[in-house]
Write a protein that holds these residues in place. Structure first.
Motif, PDB file in Angstrom:
ATOM      1  N   GLY A 222     -19.198  11.074   1.301  1.00 51.10           N
ATOM      2  CA  GLY A 222     -20.050   9.998   2.030  1.00 51.10           C
ATOM      3  C   GLY A 222     -21.395  10.773   2.187  1.00 51.10           C
ATOM      4  N   GLY A 223     -21.940  11.261   1.033  1.00 51.32           N
ATOM      5  CA  GLY A 223     -23.330  11.916   1.061  1.00 51.32           C
ATOM      6  C   GLY A 223     -23.554  13.314   2.055  1.00 51.32           C
ATOM      7  N   GLN A 224     -22.353  13.809   2.475  1.00 52.90           N
ATOM      8  CA  GLN A 224     -22.276  14.898   3.008  1.00 52.90           C
ATOM      9  C   GLN A 224     -21.540  16.037   2.378  1.00 52.90           C
ATOM     10  N   ASP A 225     -22.020  17.286   2.595  1.00 57.07           N
ATOM     11  CA  ASP A 225     -21.413  18.458   1.921  1.00 57.07           C
ATOM     12  C   ASP A 225     -20.377  19.088   2.802  1.00 57.07           C
ATOM     13  N   PHE A 226     -19.475  19.314   1.979  1.00 56.42           N
ATOM     14  CA  PHE A 226     -18.162  20.150   2.119  1.00 56.42           C
ATOM     15  C   PHE A 226     -17.761  21.434   1.375  1.00 56.42           C
ATOM     16  N   TYR A 227     -17.099  22.327   2.008  1.00 57.61           N
ATOM     17  CA  TYR A 227     -16.632  23.435   1.031  1.00 57.61           C
ATOM     18  C   TYR A 227     -15.171  23.963   1.393  1.00 57.61           C
ATOM     19  N   ILE A 228     -14.513  23.770   0.420  1.00 60.42           N
ATOM     20  CA  ILE A 228     -13.244  24.400   0.536  1.00 60.42           C
ATOM     21  C   ILE A 228     -13.115  25.797   0.207  1.00 60.42           C
TER      22      ILE A 228
END
Length: 331
Positions: A222-228
């Motif tokens: 959704g245009g947002q950055d996430f980091y596993i």
């Protein structure tokens, strides 16, 4: 020239493969015969166990006299053979045929003659553990952590058979990262860094079939950055394994974040050949009842386990110890 032709190279490769496979079969056959020999000699020794240590000493001496230069029949070795025959039935002896004798002595020294020993024998065969790895697994109580532990997961409900059983078998509680010594109060990022410094140790503890895919793996949703935190792929399960590391007691809200990551990985990374992604939440401690309630209505496969690091000194105590330079000055 014939020597450079593709046809010749194909024949050469096939010949080399046949030779290599034959040599491997010869080694396996030799090891199997040696294991059975030791089991039979141990059986003979046990038939006259009432004769005492003097009998074993005489048997060792006379065998070596009859076969000069023959190794492996010292008094100590004969006692191992007697224990091997006494504690290992013929069926399990058959399973030991591909295992070096040095491994078998470790089974005899460090495990009891019960299902635990049989499990370590089968795990050694399946995973090809070296002797050092075998000793490490026994001393870290892998059987207790992987087979006997009261695990918390929802795999049976969220994964089809046989993936659910394989995932359950792979889960441990707790995980032992004894190659990491972290200061008290260390944050997750520091623990991750130590894991990356010893990736071999990390993969060994996770178990067979794990391939490392990345740390702080970047996803855009959704245009947002996430980091596993840590991303793996397990070739036996054919699933991505999403690991979230929490240097804190378990909280129900941790499950929501991991559930979100699994949905994203299933959509963004998985192919049609992959099974559903699996989440592993590693916490410093957990209340099993709270964890079970947290997973009850979650539809993504998630397991919750504790993890342990190497023992550390109490915070501030290290400052009271002499430095290496101080010690050298006193010498």
């Amino acid at each position: 020239m014939l020597a450079n032709s593709d046809e010749y190279m194909d024949v050469l490769e096939r010949a080399k493969r046949e030779i290599a496979e034959s040599r491997q079969r010869a080694v396996t056959s030799t090891n199997a015969e040696l294991v059975f020999l030791y089991w039979r000699i141990g059986t003979l020794a046990n038939e006259r166990s009432e004769w005492g240590n003097g009998f074993v000493e005489s048997l060792s001496r006379d065998i070596r006299a009859a076969f000069p230069g023959l190794k492996g029949f010292s008094v100590r070795s004969l006692k191992y053979m007697a224990k091997f025959a006494r504690e290992v039935n013929l069926e399990l002896c058959n399973s030991c045929c591909t295992i070096p004798w040095g491994h078998i002595t470790q089974f005899l020294d460090k495990t009891k003659p019960d299902p635990e020993r049989e499990w370590y024998v089968n795990a050694t065969i399946e995973n090809g553990w070296s002797r050092a790895v075998l000793v490490h697994q026994i001393e870290s109580k892998l059987y207790e952590r992987q087979v006997l532990a009261g695990k918390v997961d929802n795999f049976e409900r969220t994964l089809p058979a046989p993936e659910s059983e394989l995932a359950q078998q792979a889960l441990k509680d707790p995980y032992i990262f004894d190659f990491i010594t972290a200061r008290q109060g260390a944050v997750e990022r520091e623990v991750e860094e130590r894991m990356m410094e010893n990736l071999t140790g990390l993969l060994l503890e996770l178990g067979t079939g794990f391939a490392f895919m990345g740390r702080q793996h970047h996803l855009v949703v959704g245009g947002q950055d996430f980091y596993i935190d840590l991303l793996f792929y397990n070739v036996k399960l054919r699933s991505y394994i999403v690991v979230e590391l929490k240097n804190a007691p378990f909280k129900p809200e941790f499950v929501g974040k991991l559930n979100f990551y699994l949905s994203a990985v299933d959509d963004l990374l998985c192919s049609e050949h992959d099974n559903p992604s699996i989440g592993l939440l590693l916490c410093k401690t957990k209340d099993n009842v709270v964890a079970e309630y947290s997973l009850r209505d979650v539809e993504k496969p998630i397991g919750v386990s504790e993890y342990r690091l190497a023992d550390v000194l109490p915070e501030g105590f290290a400052d009271l110890l002499p430095s290496a330079e101080d010690i050298e000055k006193r010498l």
